[in-house]
Every structure is written in structure tokens, then in C-alpha cells.
Design a protein around this motif. Structure first.
Motif, mmCIF file in Angstrom:
data_model
loop_
_atom_site.group_PDB
_atom_site.id
_atom_site.type_symbol
_atom_site.label_atom_id
_atom_site.label_comp_id
_atom_site.label_asym_id
_atom_site.label_seq_id
_atom_site.Cartn_x
_atom_site.Cartn_y
_atom_site.Cartn_z
ATOM 1 N N ILE A 67 -13.381 -3.244 4.094
ATOM 2 C CA ILE A 67 -13.967 -3.768 2.850
ATOM 3 C C ILE A 67 -12.837 -4.271 1.967
ATOM 4 C CG2 ILE A 67 -15.258 -3.154 0.760
ATOM 5 C CD1 ILE A 67 -16.683 -0.995 2.496
ATOM 6 N N GLY A 68 -12.933 -5.520 1.519
ATOM 7 C CA GLY A 68 -11.846 -6.127 0.758
ATOM 8 C C GLY A 68 -11.699 -5.618 -0.663
ATOM 9 N N ASP A 69 -12.806 -5.284 -1.337
ATOM 10 C CA ASP A 69 -12.755 -4.839 -2.726
ATOM 11 C C ASP A 69 -12.053 -3.487 -2.826
ATOM 12 O OD1 ASP A 69 -13.868 -5.028 -5.613
ATOM 13 O OD2 ASP A 69 -14.526 -3.052 -4.917
ATOM 14 N N ASN A 70 -11.017 -3.417 -3.655
ATOM 15 C CA ASN A 70 -10.203 -2.194 -3.737
ATOM 16 C C ASN A 70 -11.014 -0.972 -4.133
ATOM 17 O OD1 ASN A 70 -7.941 -3.682 -3.061
ATOM 18 N ND2 ASN A 70 -7.078 -3.699 -5.123
ATOM 19 N N PHE A 71 -11.851 -1.118 -5.146
ATOM 20 C CA PHE A 71 -12.602 0.026 -5.661
ATOM 21 C C PHE A 71 -13.584 0.560 -4.621
ATOM 22 C CE2 PHE A 71 -16.269 1.893 -7.822
ATOM 23 C CZ PHE A 71 -15.645 2.888 -8.566
ATOM 24 N N THR A 72 -14.320 -0.354 -3.978
ATOM 25 C CA THR A 72 -15.297 0.054 -2.968
ATOM 26 C C THR A 72 -14.607 0.657 -1.755
ATOM 27 O OG1 THR A 72 -16.746 -1.730 -3.711
ATOM 28 C CG2 THR A 72 -17.263 -0.710 -1.595
ATOM 29 N N ARG A 73 -13.510 0.040 -1.332
ATOM 30 C CA ARG A 73 -12.754 0.567 -0.189
ATOM 31 C C ARG A 73 -12.269 1.990 -0.462
ATOM 32 N NH1 ARG A 73 -9.532 -3.053 -0.174
ATOM 33 N NH2 ARG A 73 -7.539 -2.173 -0.843
ATOM 34 N N GLU A 74 -11.766 2.210 -1.671
ATOM 35 C CA GLU A 74 -11.305 3.555 -2.033
ATOM 36 C C GLU A 74 -12.455 4.565 -1.992
ATOM 37 O OE1 GLU A 74 -9.219 6.041 -5.697
ATOM 38 O OE2 GLU A 74 -9.476 3.875 -5.893
ATOM 39 N N LYS A 75 -13.586 4.194 -2.557
ATOM 40 C CA LYS A 75 -14.739 5.099 -2.614
ATOM 41 C C LYS A 75 -15.173 5.530 -1.212
ATOM 42 C CE LYS A 75 -19.448 5.271 -4.521
ATOM 43 N NZ LYS A 75 -20.481 4.488 -5.256
ATOM 44 N N LYS A 123 -2.364 4.874 1.105
ATOM 45 C CA LYS A 123 -3.619 4.837 1.840
ATOM 46 C C LYS A 123 -4.435 3.578 1.495
ATOM 47 C CE LYS A 123 -4.056 9.857 1.497
ATOM 48 N NZ LYS A 123 -4.858 10.950 0.898
ATOM 49 N N GLY A 124 -5.148 3.091 2.495
ATOM 50 C CA GLY A 124 -6.157 2.070 2.267
ATOM 51 C C GLY A 124 -5.662 0.782 1.668
ATOM 52 N N CYS A 125 -4.403 0.435 1.922
ATOM 53 C CA CYS A 125 -3.853 -0.810 1.376
ATOM 54 C C CYS A 125 -4.128 -1.979 2.316
ATOM 55 C CB CYS A 125 -2.354 -0.691 1.168
ATOM 56 S SG CYS A 125 -1.879 0.434 -0.165
ATOM 57 N N ILE A 126 -4.146 -3.178 1.743
ATOM 58 C CA ILE A 126 -4.202 -4.421 2.509
ATOM 59 C C ILE A 126 -2.903 -5.172 2.261
ATOM 60 C CG2 ILE A 126 -5.386 -6.612 2.877
ATOM 61 C CD1 ILE A 126 -7.902 -5.269 1.646
ATOM 62 N N HIS A 144 -4.055 -4.228 -2.865
ATOM 63 C CA HIS A 144 -4.208 -5.415 -2.027
ATOM 64 C C HIS A 144 -3.093 -6.399 -2.384
ATOM 65 C CE1 HIS A 144 -6.993 -8.911 -0.515
ATOM 66 N NE2 HIS A 144 -5.808 -8.913 0.058
ATOM 67 N N ILE A 145 -2.240 -6.674 -1.418
ATOM 68 C CA ILE A 145 -1.202 -7.691 -1.562
ATOM 69 C C ILE A 145 -1.680 -8.900 -0.752
ATOM 70 C CG2 ILE A 145 1.201 -8.288 -1.122
ATOM 71 C CD1 ILE A 145 1.855 -5.319 -1.536
ATOM 72 N N SER A 146 -2.044 -9.967 -1.445
ATOM 73 C CA SER A 146 -2.752 -11.096 -0.844
ATOM 74 C C SER A 146 -1.847 -11.956 0.037
ATOM 75 C CB SER A 146 -3.365 -11.957 -1.956
ATOM 76 O OG SER A 146 -4.373 -11.257 -2.636
ATOM 77 N N PRO A 147 -2.446 -12.885 0.804
ATOM 78 C CA PRO A 147 -1.652 -13.749 1.668
ATOM 79 C C PRO A 147 -0.537 -14.474 0.910
ATOM 80 C CG PRO A 147 -3.969 -13.997 2.191
ATOM 81 C CD PRO A 147 -3.902 -13.127 0.983
ATOM 82 N N GLY A 148 0.637 -14.471 1.534
ATOM 83 C CA GLY A 148 1.767 -15.214 0.986
ATOM 84 C C GLY A 148 2.371 -14.658 -0.279
ATOM 85 N N ALA A 149 1.996 -13.457 -0.678
ATOM 86 C CA ALA A 149 2.650 -12.820 -1.836
ATOM 87 C C ALA A 149 4.006 -12.275 -1.392
ATOM 88 C CB ALA A 149 1.784 -11.703 -2.394
ATOM 89 N N HIS A 150 4.961 -12.268 -2.327
ATOM 90 C CA HIS A 150 6.320 -11.837 -1.985
ATOM 91 C C HIS A 150 6.836 -10.857 -3.029
ATOM 92 C CE1 HIS A 150 6.393 -14.772 1.184
ATOM 93 N NE2 HIS A 150 6.124 -15.745 0.335
ATOM 94 N N LEU A 151 7.217 -9.684 -2.549
ATOM 95 C CA LEU A 151 7.758 -8.641 -3.421
ATOM 96 C C LEU A 151 9.221 -8.435 -3.076
ATOM 97 C CD1 LEU A 151 4.629 -8.202 -3.401
ATOM 98 C CD2 LEU A 151 5.099 -5.766 -3.701
ATOM 99 N N ALA A 152 10.087 -8.548 -4.084
ATOM 100 C CA ALA A 152 11.515 -8.318 -3.877
ATOM 101 C C ALA A 152 11.786 -6.819 -3.742
ATOM 102 C CB ALA A 152 12.300 -8.931 -5.029
ATOM 103 N N GLY A 153 13.055 -6.455 -3.726
ATOM 104 C CA GLY A 153 13.414 -5.067 -3.506
ATOM 105 C C GLY A 153 13.097 -4.164 -4.687
ATOM 106 N N THR A 154 12.827 -2.904 -4.378
ATOM 107 C CA THR A 154 12.627 -1.838 -5.363
ATOM 108 C C THR A 154 11.517 -2.168 -6.361
ATOM 109 O OG1 THR A 154 15.052 -1.665 -5.202
ATOM 110 C CG2 THR A 154 13.954 -0.094 -6.631
#
Length: 206
Positions: A67-75, A123-126, A144-154
Motif C-alpha cells: 500500500i503506497g499511502d504511508n498512514f494506511t501502510r503503517e496501520k 520498518k515499512g519504508c518505500i 516514502h522516498i519517491s523515484p529519483g529523490a536524492h539524499l546526501a550523507g548524514t
């Protein structure tokens, strides 16, 4: 771990989850649960009931929440967890996972993702298609980290936040829980207040 996998959710996100599971080649069969009675199969995979039927199948299947929706997926994940259900982690074969990376149950890592060393993902991350998560990140549960998102260090991302497609987070930045970072936004400074952030550099709009 069992030899069959049951995915809750047969729509867009669930289909990608199933595709990854097929490519992992760890389960002899895969099935869906979905609450839309008009969906009898998806990707040629049978829908065998509704989400409320899940506990009828836990003896035979590993269970994954597609399930894509964060809240519903967590529940849904929390309900399964409370009953001691085994929830696997799914990793596409083309993903690159560095040394000393921790991936918790129910997380899916999609095609072309890079997760560099010493990163912890809850847990339960995309971690969606083509995203990159650099060294020493902490991604809390149900992000949820969407397509093509980029996170640098730390970088640290709080529970339940959603980083939109193509967003960028600079190094040593903290994003609090339950935030939305819009598509293409560039986060250069800590986000300490829950809300929606867009733009370059990002700013809060609500």
C-alpha cells in the motif's frame, strides 16, 4: 520465512512490489489481497480475498503490505506485527546496498536504488525507483522516498514523511516526522515543523 508470499494491495504500488518479489525468486507462489471486488487478478497473479482475510492465511504465507499511502501502510503493518506475522524485506536485484546497511521488515527497495554504507532504514519504508540514499542516513519507519529523490550523507528523515519525486536533500539535514517534501524541492536546512515544503530552496506552504 515461508515459500509463498501474500501481498496486501493489488494496485499500482502492489504490482511493483509483486514484480520485485518475482525477480527475487524466493517464493514458489505469490497472491494478492485487495478490497476492490472488481479486481480478480493483477499482473496475472490471483486476488484471493480482501485485506480483512489476511489472518486466515498467515500459516501459509509471508505477508507484505503493498500500500503506497504511508498512514494506511503503517496501520496495516502494525496490526500484522502485533499478531507476530512474518513481514519480509524486498530488494530489487538491481539495487545496490552498501556495507553496514540495516533494512527493517516491510521495507521495499526498488529498481536502480543505491543505499550507501552505514545507513539505517526503518520498518515499512518505500525506497522508490532510482532513488539514492547516501552514507550514514537514518530513515525512520513508514517513510516514502519517491523515484529519483536524492539524499546526501548524514540525513535523517522522521517517521511517516514523504519525499516527492526528484527531491534533493543536502548533507547533514534533519526532516521531522509526517512532512511532505514536494516534487523537485531542494532541502538545504533542517525541517523541524511538520508541513508541506516545496521549491528551491524548499519553504513551507502549509
Amino acid at each position: 520465512m515461508k515459500n509463498k508470499l501474500l501481498i496486501i494491495g493489488a494496485s499500482g504500488h502492489g504490482k511493483v512490489v509483486a514484480d520485485i518479489a518475482l525477480k527475487m525468486n524466493k517464493w514458489v507462489s505469490i497472491a494478492f489481497l485487495d478490497d476492490n471486488e472488481n479486481i480478480k487478478s493483477s499482473m496475472g497473479i490471483e486476488v484471493i480475498g480482501k485485506s480483512t482475510d489476511v489472518f486466515n492465511h498467515v500459516q501459509d504465507y509471508d505477508i507484505f503490505v503493498g500500500i503506497g499511502d504511508n498512514f494506511t501502510r503503517e496501520k496495516v503493518h502494525r496490526k500484522l506485527e502485533a499478531k507476530g506475522v512474518y513481514i519480509p524485506t524486498l530488494i530489487h536485484p538491481t539495487a545496490v546496498i552498501g556495507e553496514k546497511v540495516e533494512l527493517a521488515s516491510g521495507t521495499v527497495v526498488m529498481a536502480g536504488v543505491v543505499v550507501n554504507c552505514c545507513t539505517i532504514i526503518g520498518k515499512g519504508c518505500i525506497i522508490n525507483t532510482g532513488a539514492t540514499v547516501d552514507h550514514d542516513n537514518i530513515i525512520e519507519d513508514f517513510v516514502h522516498i519517491s523515484p529519483g529523490a536524492h539524499l546526501a550523507g548524514t540525513v535523517k528523515v522522521g517517521k511517516g514523511s514523504w519525499l516527492g519525486i526528484g527531491s534533493v536533500v543536502s548533507n547533514n539535514v534533519y526532516i521531522t516526522s509526517r512532512c511532505i517534501v514536494g516534487a523537485g524541492a531542494v532541502v538545504l536546512r533542517d525541517i523541524t515543523e511538520t508541513g508541506t515544503y516545496v521549491g528551491v530552496p524548499s519553504s513551507k506552504i502549509n
